[in-house]
Enzyme design. Structure first.
Site, PDB file in Angstrom:
ATOM      1  N   GLU A  12      90.251  24.848  46.349  1.00  0.00           N
ATOM      2  CA  GLU A  12      90.194  26.194  45.773  1.00  0.00           C
ATOM      3  C   GLU A  12      91.549  26.871  45.940  1.00  0.00           C
ATOM      4  OE1 GLU A  12      86.889  29.287  46.288  1.00  0.00           O
ATOM      5  OE2 GLU A  12      88.569  30.209  47.363  1.00  0.00           O
ATOM      6  N   THR A  43      90.096  31.119  41.678  1.00  0.00           N
ATOM      7  CA  THR A  43      89.183  32.254  41.857  1.00  0.00           C
ATOM      8  C   THR A  43      89.441  33.354  40.815  1.00  0.00           C
ATOM      9  OG1 THR A  43      90.606  33.380  43.421  1.00  0.00           O
ATOM     10  CG2 THR A  43      88.992  31.852  44.331  1.00  0.00           C
ATOM     11  N   TYR A  44      88.462  34.234  40.717  1.00  0.00           N
ATOM     12  CA  TYR A  44      88.469  35.309  39.713  1.00  0.00           C
ATOM     13  C   TYR A  44      87.915  36.556  40.394  1.00  0.00           C
ATOM     14  CZ  TYR A  44      87.420  37.357  35.079  1.00  0.00           C
ATOM     15  OH  TYR A  44      87.371  38.130  33.945  1.00  0.00           O
ATOM     16  N   ALA A  46      86.070  39.972  41.366  1.00  0.00           N
ATOM     17  CA  ALA A  46      84.854  40.626  40.881  1.00  0.00           C
ATOM     18  C   ALA A  46      85.251  41.748  39.934  1.00  0.00           C
ATOM     19  CB  ALA A  46      84.046  41.169  42.050  1.00  0.00           C
ATOM     20  N   HIS A  72      86.908  30.060  37.930  1.00  0.00           N
ATOM     21  CA  HIS A  72      85.798  30.885  38.398  1.00  0.00           C
ATOM     22  C   HIS A  72      85.646  32.044  37.412  1.00  0.00           C
ATOM     23  CE1 HIS A  72      86.164  29.800  42.977  1.00  0.00           C
ATOM     24  NE2 HIS A  72      86.570  28.796  42.234  1.00  0.00           N
ATOM     25  N   ARG A 102      78.039  35.564  40.093  1.00  0.00           N
ATOM     26  CA  ARG A 102      77.776  36.977  39.837  1.00  0.00           C
ATOM     27  C   ARG A 102      78.949  37.834  40.305  1.00  0.00           C
ATOM     28  NH1 ARG A 102      73.863  40.699  43.338  1.00  0.00           N
ATOM     29  NH2 ARG A 102      75.592  40.226  44.729  1.00  0.00           N
ATOM     30  N   GLY A 103      79.478  37.510  41.516  1.00  0.00           N
ATOM     31  CA  GLY A 103      80.493  38.385  42.124  1.00  0.00           C
ATOM     32  C   GLY A 103      79.800  39.483  42.903  1.00  0.00           C
ATOM     33  N   ASP A 104      80.545  40.121  43.776  1.00  0.00           N
ATOM     34  CA  ASP A 104      79.960  41.174  44.611  1.00  0.00           C
ATOM     35  C   ASP A 104      80.281  42.554  44.056  1.00  0.00           C
ATOM     36  OD1 ASP A 104      78.627  39.735  46.596  1.00  0.00           O
ATOM     37  OD2 ASP A 104      80.552  39.222  47.510  1.00  0.00           O
ATOM     38  N   ALA A 122      74.201  35.107  38.389  1.00  0.00           N
ATOM     39  CA  ALA A 122      75.022  33.965  37.981  1.00  0.00           C
ATOM     40  C   ALA A 122      74.267  33.095  36.978  1.00  0.00           C
ATOM     41  CB  ALA A 122      75.392  33.148  39.214  1.00  0.00           C
TER      42      ALA A 122
HETATM   43  P1  FAD Z   1      73.650  34.997  42.171  1.00  0.00           P
HETATM   44  O1  FAD Z   1      73.125  33.613  42.225  1.00  0.00           O
HETATM   45  O2  FAD Z   1      73.444  35.736  40.933  1.00  0.00           O
HETATM   46  O3  FAD Z   1      73.011  35.758  43.401  1.00  0.00           O
HETATM   47  C1  FAD Z   1      73.279  37.115  43.672  1.00  0.00           C
HETATM   48  C2  FAD Z   1      72.083  37.732  44.357  1.00  0.00           C
HETATM   49  O4  FAD Z   1      71.003  37.837  43.430  1.00  0.00           O
HETATM   50  C3  FAD Z   1      71.549  36.908  45.513  1.00  0.00           C
HETATM   51  O5  FAD Z   1      71.052  37.797  46.472  1.00  0.00           O
HETATM   52  C4  FAD Z   1      70.428  36.106  44.892  1.00  0.00           C
HETATM   53  O6  FAD Z   1      69.461  35.696  45.852  1.00  0.00           O
HETATM   54  C5  FAD Z   1      69.884  37.113  43.902  1.00  0.00           C
HETATM   55  N1  FAD Z   1      69.248  36.482  42.728  1.00  0.00           N
HETATM   56  C6  FAD Z   1      69.789  35.524  41.936  1.00  0.00           C
HETATM   57  N2  FAD Z   1      68.907  35.205  40.970  1.00  0.00           N
HETATM   58  C7  FAD Z   1      67.814  35.977  41.148  1.00  0.00           C
HETATM   59  C8  FAD Z   1      66.572  36.129  40.476  1.00  0.00           C
HETATM   60  N3  FAD Z   1      66.268  35.410  39.388  1.00  0.00           N
HETATM   61  N4  FAD Z   1      65.674  37.009  40.973  1.00  0.00           N
HETATM   62  C9  FAD Z   1      65.968  37.741  42.062  1.00  0.00           C
HETATM   63  N5  FAD Z   1      67.119  37.669  42.739  1.00  0.00           N
HETATM   64  C10 FAD Z   1      68.041  36.799  42.281  1.00  0.00           C
HETATM   65  N6  FAD Z   1      83.352  35.989  44.265  1.00  0.00           N
HETATM   66  C11 FAD Z   1      84.317  36.503  43.455  1.00  0.00           C
HETATM   67  O7  FAD Z   1      84.368  37.698  43.223  1.00  0.00           O
HETATM   68  N7  FAD Z   1      85.263  35.680  42.865  1.00  0.00           N
HETATM   69  C12 FAD Z   1      85.256  34.328  43.043  1.00  0.00           C
HETATM   70  O8  FAD Z   1      86.100  33.614  42.498  1.00  0.00           O
HETATM   71  C13 FAD Z   1      84.267  33.772  43.910  1.00  0.00           C
HETATM   72  N8  FAD Z   1      84.200  32.442  44.118  1.00  0.00           N
HETATM   73  C14 FAD Z   1      83.195  31.926  44.890  1.00  0.00           C
HETATM   74  C15 FAD Z   1      83.116  30.537  45.039  1.00  0.00           C
HETATM   75  C16 FAD Z   1      82.112  29.976  45.828  1.00  0.00           C
HETATM   76  C17 FAD Z   1      82.027  28.472  45.975  1.00  0.00           C
HETATM   77  C18 FAD Z   1      81.156  30.826  46.473  1.00  0.00           C
HETATM   78  C19 FAD Z   1      80.085  30.233  47.349  1.00  0.00           C
HETATM   79  C20 FAD Z   1      81.231  32.201  46.328  1.00  0.00           C
HETATM   80  C21 FAD Z   1      82.246  32.769  45.528  1.00  0.00           C
HETATM   81  N9  FAD Z   1      82.323  34.146  45.308  1.00  0.00           N
HETATM   82  C22 FAD Z   1      83.310  34.659  44.503  1.00  0.00           C
HETATM   83  C23 FAD Z   1      81.375  35.069  45.975  1.00  0.00           C
HETATM   84  C24 FAD Z   1      80.099  35.330  45.118  1.00  0.00           C
HETATM   85  O9  FAD Z   1      80.428  35.929  43.904  1.00  0.00           O
HETATM   86  C25 FAD Z   1      79.212  36.254  45.928  1.00  0.00           C
HETATM   87  O10 FAD Z   1      78.805  35.573  47.088  1.00  0.00           O
HETATM   88  C26 FAD Z   1      77.990  36.847  45.212  1.00  0.00           C
HETATM   89  O11 FAD Z   1      77.342  37.728  46.134  1.00  0.00           O
HETATM   90  C27 FAD Z   1      76.907  35.835  44.833  1.00  0.00           C
HETATM   91  O12 FAD Z   1      77.276  35.139  43.779  1.00  0.00           O
HETATM   92  P2  FAD Z   1      76.268  34.110  43.051  1.00  0.00           P
HETATM   93  O13 FAD Z   1      77.065  33.523  41.974  1.00  0.00           O
HETATM   94  O14 FAD Z   1      75.626  33.194  43.998  1.00  0.00           O
HETATM   95  O15 FAD Z   1      75.200  35.115  42.487  1.00  0.00           O
END
Ligand code: FAD
Length: 327
Positions: A12, A43-44, A46, A72, A102-104, A122
């Site tokens: 990464e 990375t990208y 949020a 990303h 999804r991003g935070d 996501a």
């Molecule tokens: P999601 O899977 O959408 O989850 C987000 C939240 O929603 C979780 O609490 C999940 O349990 C909940 N959820 C999902 N689907 C549902 C559903 N159907 N019903 C109810 N609840 C649901 N962040 C950045 O900003 N830029 C990056 O480049 C970046 N790279 C990353 C790379 C990796 C390998 C990892 C592990 C994380 C990275 N992150 C990055 C951080 C990530 O964006 C955050 O951790 C974010 O909080 C969760 O992203 P997600 O894609 O898993 O989201």
């Protein structure tokens, strides 16, 4: 071990925050390329904070190297139309691999609200990527041929301990991973973790729940205590106290680096022995620790081509470890 059995290796990177950092990043990329990684991910920010710098780095990787970049993408805080445009831009650049996130949401901004016409998860972004690709293919036979010879690949995130930042448990995130798979994700990369059982247990639970896609462990080389504490702060993933104490006990940076690499090599060896398909290394845009980790794990560290001032001198895996050969 045949080329087919060789675990995947990937890194990464993040886009440089200012143009002055670009030459150093490029030296790092050249050094990392010696390990012949299967892909490098970029990375990208949020809310699209690095939309242009991520695209510029991915474009340069595509045009000037033989590396396979994964862009990303995050969808939090932006409209469906905006994220569609970003995806189209990346596809127009020839990008065929994405890590859909999804991003935070921003912290400390009480007035912040999700975009009323935005994507929520996501999984929604994975669906959108697949939809955009299908639309492009349906609209142009040339595009269809390009899509056939270079299929779109979509990776997603997985969380061995749940996602503290998002307030979700491991089992909720396994359900989310199932959704991502159903939407068309090809494989997952995990959040950082420090305990092999944590990864292996999550994979076992995910398989039980019906997740079939490969889940690549995300590994941080544990050489820098300050960085580990920062990662803990950002991710909520606790760094083992004994690891921090062992690192802190070494005053000599070379000895500390060696101790940290040994711990990471043990972690990587255990997850690979437990069936992990490869390793994805969080490099923090430095190469030395990543290459030393690969060398220690017999995954081909390669030879660095440029000095990396941020890292300690290159060290060999200590001969005392009982690391099985993967050579
Ligand atoms: P999601 O899977 O959408 O989850 C987000 C939240 O929603 C979780 O609490 C999940 O349990 C909940 N959820 C999902 N689907 C549902 C559903 N159907 N019903 C109810 N609840 C649901 N962040 C950045 O900003 N830029 C990056 O480049 C970046 N790279 C990353 C790379 C990796 C390998 C990892 C592990 C994380 C990275 N992150 C990055 C951080 C990530 O964006 C955050 O951790 C974010 O909080 C969760 O992203 P997600 O894609 O898993 O989201």
């Amino acid at each position: 071990m045949t080329a087919v059995d060789r675990p995947t290796v990937s890194f990464e990177l993040f886009p440089p925050r200012n143009p002055d950092a670009a030459p150093k990043l490029w030296a790092t990329i050249e050094a990392l390329a010696t390990a012949r990684p299967d892909f490098v991910s970029v990375t990208y920010g949020a809310s699209g904070a690095t939309r242009y710098t991520t695209r510029a780095l991915v474009r340069r990787l595509l045009r000037e190297t033989s590396l396979n970049p994964i862009a990303h993408l995050t969808c939090v805080g932006v409209s469906r139309a905006e994220i569609t445009q970003v995806v189209e831009e990346f596809l127009d650049e020839g990008v065929r691999s994405f890590l859909a996130l999804r991003g935070d949401p921003p912290v400390g901004q009480p007035d912040w609200h999700p975009h009323p016409d935005g994507l929520h998860t996501a999984s929604d972004l994975v669906s959108l990527l697949r939809k955009i690709e299908s639309r492009r293919a349906a609209g142009s036979p040339s595009q269809k041929v390009r899509g056939a010879v270079r299929p779109l690949s979509v990776a997603v995130a997985a969380f061995p301990r749940g996602n503290a930042g998002a307030g979700s448990t491991r089992d909720q995130d396994i359900q989310a991973l199932l959704d991502k798979q159903a939407s068309g994700a090809d494989f997952a990369i995990t959040q950082v973790f420090f305990d092999a059982e944590c990864y292996l247990d999550m994979v076992a639970a995910a398989r039980e729940a019906g997740v079939t896609i490969p889940i690549i462990p995300g590994i941080i080389p544990t050489t820098d205590p300050a960085r580990l504490l920062r990662v803990q702060e950002l991710t909520g993933v606790e760094v083992p106290r004994d690891l921090l104490a062992t690192l802190a006990a070494e005053d000599d940076p070379v000895a500390r680096h060696r101790v940290g690499i040994r711990a990471s090599v043990e972690l990587v060896t255990r997850v690979l022995d437990g069936g992990a398909p490869g390793v994805h290394i969080y490099t923090f845009n430095t190469h030395q620790a990543a290459l030393d980790l690969l060398e220690g794990a017999h995954l081909g560290g390669g030879a660095p081509t440029a000095p990396d001032v941020a890292d300690a001198p290159r060290v060999q895996a200590p001969p005392s470890t009982s690391i099985p050969s993967r050579g």
